[in-house]
Design an enzyme around this catalytic site. Structure first.
Site, PDB file in Angstrom:
ATOM      1  N   ASP A 213      -7.151  27.500  40.943  1.00 33.76           N
ATOM      2  CA  ASP A 213      -5.579  27.449  41.642  1.00 33.76           C
ATOM      3  C   ASP A 213      -6.034  28.470  42.881  1.00 33.76           C
ATOM      4  O   ASP A 213      -5.245  27.940  43.158  1.00 33.76           O
ATOM      5  CB  ASP A 213      -4.571  27.118  40.871  1.00 33.76           C
ATOM      6  CG  ASP A 213      -4.345  28.295  40.176  1.00 33.76           C
ATOM      7  OD1 ASP A 213      -5.008  29.407  39.828  1.00 33.76           O
ATOM      8  OD2 ASP A 213      -3.012  28.686  39.827  1.00 33.76           O
TER       9      ASP A 213
ATOM     10  N   CYS B 223      -3.836  38.806  35.889  1.00 38.22           N
ATOM     11  CA  CYS B 223      -5.583  39.499  35.824  1.00 38.22           C
ATOM     12  C   CYS B 223      -4.461  40.596  36.573  1.00 38.22           C
ATOM     13  O   CYS B 223      -3.204  40.214  37.293  1.00 38.22           O
ATOM     14  CB  CYS B 223      -6.304  39.134  37.057  1.00 38.22           C
ATOM     15  SG  CYS B 223      -5.724  38.219  39.025  1.00 38.22           S
TER      16      CYS B 223
ATOM     17  N   LEU C 158       7.002  31.747  22.681  1.00 35.46           N
ATOM     18  CA  LEU C 158       7.822  32.660  21.995  1.00 35.46           C
ATOM     19  C   LEU C 158       9.210  32.516  21.249  1.00 35.46           C
ATOM     20  O   LEU C 158       9.787  31.789  22.796  1.00 35.46           O
ATOM     21  CB  LEU C 158       7.851  33.760  22.930  1.00 35.46           C
ATOM     22  CG  LEU C 158       7.343  34.888  23.525  1.00 35.46           C
ATOM     23  CD1 LEU C 158       7.260  35.765  24.949  1.00 35.46           C
ATOM     24  CD2 LEU C 158       5.489  35.259  22.622  1.00 35.46           C
TER      25      LEU C 158
ATOM     26  N   GLY D 110      11.756  32.006  26.857  1.00 37.14           N
ATOM     27  CA  GLY D 110      13.268  31.719  27.445  1.00 37.14           C
ATOM     28  C   GLY D 110      14.149  32.880  28.696  1.00 37.14           C
ATOM     29  O   GLY D 110      15.077  32.698  28.979  1.00 37.14           O
TER      30      GLY D 110
ATOM     31  N   LEU E  58      -8.234  37.967  33.165  1.00 33.63           N
ATOM     32  CA  LEU E  58      -7.944  38.089  32.241  1.00 33.63           C
ATOM     33  C   LEU E  58      -8.603  36.324  31.980  1.00 33.63           C
ATOM     34  O   LEU E  58      -8.110  35.227  32.682  1.00 33.63           O
ATOM     35  CB  LEU E  58      -7.045  37.615  31.823  1.00 33.63           C
ATOM     36  CG  LEU E  58      -6.518  37.430  30.471  1.00 33.63           C
ATOM     37  CD1 LEU E  58      -7.464  37.766  30.064  1.00 33.63           C
ATOM     38  CD2 LEU E  58      -4.762  37.622  30.431  1.00 33.63           C
ATOM     39  N   ALA E  59      -9.547  36.262  32.234  1.00 31.90           N
ATOM     40  CA  ALA E  59      -9.889  34.662  32.244  1.00 31.90           C
ATOM     41  C   ALA E  59      -9.240  33.995  31.185  1.00 31.90           C
ATOM     42  O   ALA E  59      -9.438  33.690  30.172  1.00 31.90           O
ATOM     43  CB  ALA E  59     -11.846  34.533  31.801  1.00 31.90           C
TER      44      ALA E  59
END
Length: 587
Positions: free
Chosen positions: A107, A10, A248, A357, A60-61
């Site tokens: 969390d 978020c 990615l 990475g 952002l759910a």
């Protein structure tokens, strides 16, 4: 994570100690918080105590789109309030070990619960990527904190009358008369203040491992099996997810290992939705770019559902100005643009989280210029410098270029346990010697110890990928993109403008037309002097720190070039030499 938990990435915004009329202040906070909507397009909320303290959250759910996951969060008695951006991977363990009584599946709730149990001495218990702001009405205590490496971004600002502002991105504080100045909130720090003392509050370090001291040269021996298990555990830990997700995959060592580990060990993750589909991998580049072929080879080998996207130099150039705004820097635009374009494609496929990475090159000395390190001791010092500055470079780029489209990136190589292991190794374990073959077969090239740790009987990667030389991301997606950006800047910035750069940019004047153009774009969006102070300065060769430029006499004479081709150890560097008084010149 279903019934086990819920979390979200978020944007957060806080204004503390605002004087003046309540309605006007609420409008101000709402307006500034909306600048972070791209980080949390699903929902937004704002809380105030009615006395000048505001906490705002754009969501952002990722899990549990219902109201149970909404922030700000509040204590059971309604006196402690907090907002969190990020992921706290050990939240369930913390609840069990410390007897925390959870009321939601988030969390983020553990931040307030730990505060209520231990006061302000709890941040070191958190394992993850996070920033938070907390206010305790009963005691008048304000608190803010940021994760150990600054993986999650946060800025803080000063306002009239001692007011403090906190925001996930700088754009929420810029161009606002009520914000007198702003700065990066430092990684691994926390701030604690009492009512009436906000103006004097300063962040203090909570993350203080021994390896932060550059003058302490470690001496731990390498244990390849322990290194392998530690990296595997870091990847698995970050697969707590119950939405479509992926990796990615550039085809380079670092992202390929993360992808392979996720594909092989993903079933070991706790609270990961049991997707029937293959793990998805994503790569982008100009057609024919070095990364694309290598990524396809890795995807075929590890069995991912691979998505390859292409862009043209023109499409990349069209995005440059937007990328400068979103990344909030004029550095690393070469690498940020492809990541920005890729994140838009990923978002369009309904994917909200990817592994990446970042961090291995810094902690292990993976950049090509490390070939020129004059000693193991200086090699280690440069690893410390690079790793501790990641929040202004690769980590910031990875977070903001992807969150521009509401995609979350997780970085296993910056796990606390991984860093504790690799940053305490004897630096001679990391150094590069292309004439040496410790295993009797492979040269001791960059990140040899990581390659060897995963050179197992049941291979994680094809041998030619495992032992492939480093490519900078901006180079690997296609050399045409890097060259096109330079050529575009040559056309955009006249010789007369460039000659007058010292007058226009008296502080850290740009050394090339490319940087002149990017700097101008940045200052148009972020005109305050304090914005410029958030940008690292100094010369760089192939992504080095300014201190490492002194390793090689030719580097000190040159203007500098961030491309890996600027270092003559790369197979693509033939014909590229550092020109005295100029940029990397094609010879």
């Amino acid at each position: 994570r279903g019934a086990a938990g819920g979390w979200e990435m978020c944007g957060i915004f806080a204004a503390l100690g605002l004087a003046g009329e309540q309605r006007a202040n609420r409008k101000l906070v709402s307006r500034l918080a909306k600048r972070l909507t791209h980080r949390g397009p699903d929902w937004s909320s704002l809380w105030t105590d009615g006395a000048g303290d505001f906490l705002a959250h754009t969501r952002l759910a990722i899990v549990g789109p219902g109201e149970a996951g909404d922030q700000p969060l509040h204590s059971a008695d309604g006196t402690v309030h907090w907002v969190v951006n990020g992921e706290i991977y050990n939240f369930e363990q913390l609840c069990r070990d410390h007897g925390l009584d959870r009321r939601t599946k988030s969390d983020s709730e553990v931040v307030g619960l730990l505060y209520q149990k231990y006061g302000t001495d709890f941040v070191e218990l958190l394992d993850g990527m996070f920033v938070f702001v907390l206010y305790d009405e009963k005691t008048g205590t304000y608190m803010a904190g940021r994760d150990h490496m600054g993986i999650s971004p946060m800025y803080w600002g000063q306002g009239p009358g001692g007011a403090l502002f906190f925001a996930s991105e700088m754009k929420a504080l810029a161009n606002c008369p009520e914000v007198e100045s702003y700065a990066i909130f430092p990684p691994g720090h926390q701030l604690v203040a009492r009512a009436g003392e906000l103006q004097r509050a300063q962040p203090e370090r909570w993350y203080a491992p021994a390896w932060l001291d550059q003058d302490r040269i470690p001496g731990a021996p390498l244990d390849e099996e322990r290194l392998r298990h530690t990296v595997v555990d870091a990847v698995v830990k970050r697969l707590m997810v119950d939405v479509p997700h992926g990796v990615l995959l550039s085809g380079g060592l670092d992202s390929s290992l993360v992808a392979s580990i996720a594909a092989r060990h993903g079933g070991e993750a706790k609270n990961r939705l049991d997707f029937k589909e293959k793990l998805q991998s994503f790569c982008i580049g100009i057609k024919g770019a070095p990364d694309l072929e290598a990524a396809r080879k890795v995807a075929d080998f590890i069995g991912t559902e691979h998505h390859e996207f292409h862009f043209t130099p023109e499409e990349a150039l069209d995005a440059v100005e937007d990328v400068v705004y979103h990344v909030e820097s004029y550095h690393q635009i070469r690498a940020s643009v492809p990541m920005f374009l890729l994140a838009r494609k990923i978002k369009g496929m309904g994917v909200k989280m990817v592994l990446s990475g970042e961090g291995a090159d810094e902690a292990l000395g993976g950049y090509l210029y490390f070939h020129k390190a004059p000693s193991p001791e200086e090699y280690h010092r440069e690893c410390v410098r690079k790793t501790t500055r990641l929040h202004q470079w690769d980590v910031m780029r990875a977070n903001k270029a992807t969150m521009a489209w509401g995609v979350e990136v997780r970085v296993p190589y910056l796990d606390k346990e991984v860093l504790d292991l690799v940053m305490n190794l004897d630096p001679s374990e990391k150094t590069i010697d292309m004439q040496a073959r410790p295993d009797g077969q492979h040269p001791k090239l960059e990140k040899y110890l990581l390659r060897k740790a995963f050179d197992t009987e049941d291979p994680y990667l094809p041998a030619d990928v495992l032992w492939r030389q480093k490519e900078q991301f901006s180079d690997g997606v296609g050399y045409d993109w890097v060259d096109s950006l330079r050529e575009y800047a040559e056309a955009e910035v006249s010789d007369e403008q460039f000659a007058a750069r010292f007058e226009r940019f008296p502080e850290d004047p740009p050394a090339t037309k490319e940087y002149y153009m990017l700097r101008a774009m940045f200052e148009e969006r972020f005109p305050e002097k304090c914005a410029l102070e958030t940008i690292p300065d100094g010369k760089s060769i192939a992504c080095s720190t300014p201190e490492a430029v002194a390793w090689h006499p030719e580097w000190e004479k040159s203007v500098g070039d961030i491309s890996g081709r600027a270092v003559d150890v790369h197979e693509s560097s033939g014909g590229v030499e550092m020109d005295e008084g100029g940029d990397a010149a094609e010879g």
